[in-house]
Structure formats: C-alpha cells, structure tokens
Design a protein around this motif. Structure first.
Motif, PDB file in Angstrom:
ATOM      1  N   GLY A  18       0.801  -1.217   0.000  1.00 13.70           N
ATOM      2  CA  GLY A  18       0.000   0.000   0.000  1.00 13.70           C
ATOM      3  C   GLY A  18       0.832   1.264   0.000  1.00 13.70           C
ATOM      4  N   LEU A  19       0.132   2.371  -0.089  1.00 14.10           N
ATOM      5  CA  LEU A  19       0.746   3.692  -0.112  1.00 14.10           C
ATOM      6  C   LEU A  19       1.304   4.037   1.263  1.00 14.10           C
ATOM      7  N   VAL A  20       2.519   4.576   1.275  1.00 12.48           N
ATOM      8  CA  VAL A  20       3.106   5.107   2.498  1.00 12.48           C
ATOM      9  C   VAL A  20       3.561   6.536   2.222  1.00 12.48           C
ATOM     10  N   LYS A  21       3.500   7.358   3.264  1.00 15.52           N
ATOM     11  CA  LYS A  21       3.872   8.753   3.081  1.00 15.52           C
ATOM     12  C   LYS A  21       4.452   9.306   4.366  1.00 15.52           C
ATOM     13  N   GLY A  22       5.160  10.385   4.216  1.00 14.22           N
ATOM     14  CA  GLY A  22       5.688  11.124   5.343  1.00 14.22           C
ATOM     15  C   GLY A  22       5.744  12.577   4.943  1.00 14.22           C
ATOM     16  N   SER A  23       5.470  13.457   5.887  1.00 13.81           N
ATOM     17  CA  SER A  23       5.513  14.875   5.554  1.00 13.81           C
ATOM     18  C   SER A  23       5.998  15.697   6.731  1.00 13.81           C
ATOM     19  N   THR A  24       6.371  16.919   6.430  1.00 16.99           N
ATOM     20  CA  THR A  24       6.770  17.885   7.439  1.00 16.99           C
ATOM     21  C   THR A  24       6.542  19.277   6.879  1.00 16.99           C
ATOM     22  N   ILE A  25       6.333  20.215   7.762  1.00 13.84           N
ATOM     23  CA  ILE A  25       6.267  21.626   7.389  1.00 13.84           C
ATOM     24  C   ILE A  25       7.412  22.305   8.115  1.00 13.84           C
ATOM     25  N   GLN A  26       8.251  22.980   7.357  1.00 15.37           N
ATOM     26  CA  GLN A  26       9.445  23.615   7.913  1.00 15.37           C
ATOM     27  C   GLN A  26       9.408  25.112   7.660  1.00 15.37           C
ATOM     28  N   THR A  27      10.019  25.866   8.561  1.00 13.65           N
ATOM     29  CA  THR A  27      10.163  27.305   8.404  1.00 13.65           C
ATOM     30  C   THR A  27      11.464  27.750   9.051  1.00 13.65           C
ATOM     31  N   LYS A  28      11.925  28.901   8.663  1.00 14.64           N
ATOM     32  CA  LYS A  28      13.101  29.513   9.288  1.00 14.64           C
ATOM     33  C   LYS A  28      12.623  30.589  10.249  1.00 14.64           C
ATOM     34  N   ASN A  29      13.455  30.900  11.238  1.00 15.57           N
ATOM     35  CA  ASN A  29      13.073  31.961  12.174  1.00 15.57           C
ATOM     36  C   ASN A  29      13.093  33.315  11.467  1.00 15.57           C
ATOM     37  N   ILE A  30      12.462  34.296  12.066  1.00 12.67           N
ATOM     38  CA  ILE A  30      12.286  35.606  11.437  1.00 12.67           C
ATOM     39  C   ILE A  30      13.628  36.270  11.113  1.00 12.67           C
ATOM     40  N   GLY A  31      14.623  36.095  11.966  1.00  8.96           N
ATOM     41  CA  GLY A  31      15.949  36.665  11.703  1.00  8.96           C
ATOM     42  C   GLY A  31      16.567  36.095  10.443  1.00  8.96           C
ATOM     43  N   ARG A  32      16.473  34.780  10.304  1.00  7.61           N
ATOM     44  CA  ARG A  32      16.994  34.107   9.119  1.00  7.61           C
ATOM     45  C   ARG A  32      16.221  34.543   7.875  1.00  7.61           C
ATOM     46  N   ASP A  33      14.922  34.695   8.032  1.00  2.00           N
ATOM     47  CA  ASP A  33      14.063  35.091   6.923  1.00  2.00           C
ATOM     48  C   ASP A  33      14.467  36.475   6.406  1.00  2.00           C
ATOM     49  N   ILE A  34      14.747  37.386   7.319  1.00  2.00           N
ATOM     50  CA  ILE A  34      15.140  38.743   6.928  1.00  2.00           C
ATOM     51  C   ILE A  34      16.495  38.732   6.216  1.00  2.00           C
ATOM     52  N   THR A  35      17.474  38.004   6.769  1.00  2.00           N
ATOM     53  CA  THR A  35      18.793  37.979   6.133  1.00  2.00           C
ATOM     54  C   THR A  35      18.735  37.323   4.762  1.00  2.00           C
ATOM     55  N   GLN A  36      17.918  36.303   4.598  1.00  2.00           N
ATOM     56  CA  GLN A  36      17.780  35.663   3.292  1.00  2.00           C
ATOM     57  C   GLN A  36      17.059  36.596   2.311  1.00  2.00           C
ATOM     58  N   GLY A  37      16.152  37.433   2.834  1.00  2.00           N
ATOM     59  CA  GLY A  37      15.471  38.425   1.991  1.00  2.00           C
ATOM     60  C   GLY A  37      16.468  39.415   1.400  1.00  2.00           C
ATOM     61  N   PHE A  38      17.470  39.835   2.176  1.00  2.00           N
ATOM     62  CA  PHE A  38      18.502  40.740   1.662  1.00  2.00           C
ATOM     63  C   PHE A  38      19.301  40.089   0.537  1.00  2.00           C
ATOM     64  N   LYS A  39      19.437  38.787   0.592  1.00  2.00           N
ATOM     65  CA  LYS A  39      20.204  38.054  -0.422  1.00  2.00           C
ATOM     66  C   LYS A  39      19.563  38.221  -1.806  1.00  2.00           C
ATOM     67  N   THR A  40      18.259  38.433  -1.848  1.00  2.00           N
ATOM     68  CA  THR A  40      17.592  38.591  -3.147  1.00  2.00           C
ATOM     69  C   THR A  40      18.034  39.866  -3.855  1.00  2.00           C
ATOM     70  N   LEU A  41      18.612  40.811  -3.128  1.00  2.00           N
ATOM     71  CA  LEU A  41      19.099  42.044  -3.739  1.00  2.00           C
ATOM     72  C   LEU A  41      20.365  41.817  -4.557  1.00  2.00           C
ATOM     73  N   VAL A  42      21.207  40.890  -4.120  1.00  2.00           N
ATOM     74  CA  VAL A  42      22.479  40.654  -4.801  1.00  2.00           C
ATOM     75  C   VAL A  42      22.502  39.344  -5.592  1.00  2.00           C
ATOM     76  N   GLY A  43      21.535  38.473  -5.358  1.00  2.00           N
ATOM     77  CA  GLY A  43      21.475  37.199  -6.075  1.00  2.00           C
ATOM     78  C   GLY A  43      22.297  36.122  -5.391  1.00  2.00           C
ATOM     79  N   GLY A  44      22.173  34.935  -5.892  1.00  2.00           N
ATOM     80  CA  GLY A  44      22.916  33.805  -5.353  1.00  2.00           C
ATOM     81  C   GLY A  44      22.005  32.832  -4.625  1.00  2.00           C
ATOM     82  N   GLU A  45      22.608  31.767  -4.174  1.00  2.00           N
ATOM     83  CA  GLU A  45      21.851  30.710  -3.494  1.00  2.00           C
ATOM     84  C   GLU A  45      21.411  31.167  -2.105  1.00  2.00           C
ATOM     85  N   LEU A  46      20.193  30.809  -1.756  1.00  2.00           N
ATOM     86  CA  LEU A  46      19.669  31.069  -0.412  1.00  2.00           C
ATOM     87  C   LEU A  46      20.004  29.851   0.442  1.00  2.00           C
ATOM     88  N   GLY A  47      21.213  29.856   0.980  1.00  2.00           N
ATOM     89  CA  GLY A  47      21.749  28.687   1.676  1.00  2.00           C
ATOM     90  C   GLY A  47      20.891  28.192   2.826  1.00  2.00           C
TER      91      GLY A  47
END
Length: 103
Positions: A18-47
C-alpha cells in the motif's frame, strides 16, 4: 530498507502493501528570513533555505520509511516528493511511495 524511484527492484518479485507517506512543514526563524530576503538584492543561493529543504526531505523520507516498516515492508518503490508553500518562508514537503514485501 530499500527505497527507489522505480516501480520495480531488479531480481525481486514484489507484493504491494500500500501507499506510504511522510511529511513535514518547515520554516526559518524571522531573523533568518530577513537575512535571506537581503540576499535577493544581490542574487545567489539562499543557503539557509536550501538547508531547510534538505532537512525537510530527509525528515519526510524518514517518516515514510517508518510507516513502511510498520506495514512490514522490505522496500518502498516509486518514491516521489511533493512540495507546497504554506506561507511565506514555510514549506511542506511530502515523500510518498508504495510499500512492498519481497515474495
């Protein structure tokens, strides 16, 4: 546990459990979210987000395998991943496949 993205395993006759599945919902903290947002200004991978998604796939896969083990499976075939955005900075990852037993 053998996990493959094909619908067969060479040299093995399979009984589908039969069918088997697994899932998760993940998020980064607000500080990480803000620093990754700045990365969109210069480009590159969002590590931080790359790592978050890698961790999410690993956890979803682990949960799928645990469900297969509870069914007495020897393997999971035809494994697929699906992702969806839940909200800004949060994503769901689902791993799913068919649990099988060797005949």
């Amino acid at each position: 546990m053998i996990v493959v993205n094909t619908d067969y395993i060479s040299g093995k006759e399979l009984e589908m459990l039969g069918l088997v599945k697994g899932s998760t919902i993940q998020t980064k903290n607000i500080g990480r979210d803000i620093t990754q947002g700045f990365k969109t200004l210069v480009g590159g991978e969002l590590g931080a987000y790359t790592q978050m998604m890698n961790d999410a796939r690993d956890l979803a896969s682990q949960r799928m395998e645990e469900e297969a083990i509870r069914l007495g499976a020897d393997a999971v075939v035809n494994v697929r991943f699906a992702t969806s955005a839940i909200m800004q900075g949060a994503a769901e990852v689902m791993a799913y496949g068919t649990a099988v037993k060797f005949k």
